[in-house]
Design an enzyme around this catalytic site. Structure first.
Site, PDB file in Angstrom:
ATOM      1  N   HIS A   1       1.148  46.500  89.020  1.00 60.50           N
ATOM      2  CA  HIS A   1       0.387  46.802  90.237  1.00 60.50           C
ATOM      3  C   HIS A   1       0.552  45.648  91.217  1.00 60.50           C
ATOM      4  O   HIS A   1       0.746  44.503  90.806  1.00 60.50           O
ATOM      5  CB  HIS A   1      -1.099  47.001  89.908  1.00 60.50           C
ATOM      6  CG  HIS A   1      -1.345  48.097  88.932  1.00 60.50           C
ATOM      7  ND1 HIS A   1      -1.439  49.420  89.309  1.00 60.50           N
ATOM      8  CD2 HIS A   1      -1.484  48.078  87.581  1.00 60.50           C
ATOM      9  CE1 HIS A   1      -1.644  50.163  88.233  1.00 60.50           C
ATOM     10  NE2 HIS A   1      -1.678  49.375  87.178  1.00 60.50           N
TER      11      HIS A   1
ATOM     12  N   LYS B   1      16.836  29.086  70.740  1.00 58.63           N
ATOM     13  CA  LYS B   1      18.013  28.990  69.887  1.00 58.63           C
ATOM     14  C   LYS B   1      19.056  30.003  70.320  1.00 58.63           C
ATOM     15  O   LYS B   1      18.725  31.091  70.775  1.00 58.63           O
ATOM     16  CB  LYS B   1      17.589  29.283  68.427  1.00 58.63           C
ATOM     17  CG  LYS B   1      18.683  29.142  67.408  1.00 58.63           C
ATOM     18  CD  LYS B   1      18.109  29.383  66.016  1.00 58.63           C
ATOM     19  CE  LYS B   1      19.176  29.140  64.972  1.00 58.63           C
ATOM     20  NZ  LYS B   1      18.632  29.231  63.630  1.00 58.63           N
TER      21      LYS B   1
ATOM     22  N   ASN C   1       7.302  49.727  64.148  1.00 56.99           N
ATOM     23  CA  ASN C   1       6.212  49.538  63.204  1.00 56.99           C
ATOM     24  C   ASN C   1       4.881  50.012  63.788  1.00 56.99           C
ATOM     25  O   ASN C   1       4.813  50.458  64.935  1.00 56.99           O
ATOM     26  CB  ASN C   1       6.157  48.061  62.779  1.00 56.99           C
ATOM     27  CG  ASN C   1       5.707  47.882  61.351  1.00 56.99           C
ATOM     28  OD1 ASN C   1       4.809  48.578  60.875  1.00 56.99           O
ATOM     29  ND2 ASN C   1       6.317  46.939  60.655  1.00 56.99           N
TER      30      ASN C   1
END
Length: 188
Positions: free
Chosen positions: A120, A186, A90
């Site tokens: 880093h 879940k 998207n």
């Protein structure tokens, strides 16, 4: 010092990149090219086919026609992105891919997702060194809006990362993770 492999092969192998590397200029040129091509793509590509064609040029491999990317899309390197088939990305995603980003088939990625495959060192004296670590998103995973996935993370097959999560460790297959840092909420 680095005569056996060029800088790109060393990065792909996961070697650290220092600004004083003798081949750093080659790397900086590749990043400049990628940024220029991303700006051009985001300003001119108005059809999915145009985005695929221009992003294929950036990453150096053809993107399958079943994959859709909505601009704007940002990357800093491009050469280390691998996209599977039937992937959806998207708007307003950012892929920092120097460490490598692999997205397998049937993955869905929401808007404003950040995939960051580079880090880093904590040591302030060495902070400009780049530590590449690959991100892998396995088949059929769903990455929600505004998720950040950090270096070295693998998101398992069919997993869901809830919107807004920050993922700093691997996500098991067939689970839902949420929060900062992301934790399993879940099993599917």
């Amino acid at each position: 010092m680095h005569t056996e492999k060029d800088i790109f092969a060393r990065l792909q192998a996961g070697e650290l990149l220092r600004k004083d590397d003798p081949e750093y200029g080659k790397f900086a040129e590749a990043v400049s090219r990628t940024i220029r091509l991303c700006v051009q793509m985001n300003a001119t590509a108005t059809e999915p086919d145009q985005v695929r064609a221009q992003l294929s040029e950036i990453i150096g491999s053809k993107i399958d026609e079943s994959t859709t990317i909505f601009p704007p899309f940002h990357t800093n390197f491009g050469r280390s992105i691998r996209l599977g088939k039937n992937v959806f990305i998207n708007h307003a995603c950012s892929f920092l891919d120097i460490g490598g980003i692999t997205i397998e088939d049937d993955v869905q990625i929401g808007p404003r997702v950040n995939l960051t495959s580079e880090n880093h060192p904590l040591d302030p004296g060495n902070r400009t060194t780049l530590i590449p670590k690959p991100i892998v998103i396995k088949r059929n995973a769903w990455i929600g809006a505004a998720v950040t996935i950090l270096p070295g993370v693998t998101v398992g097959e069919n997993a869901i990362v809830a919107a807004g999560a920050v993922v700093n460790r691997d996500v098991p297959a067939n689970t839902v993770v949420a929060g900062i840092p992301a934790k399993m909420v879940k099993q599917l």
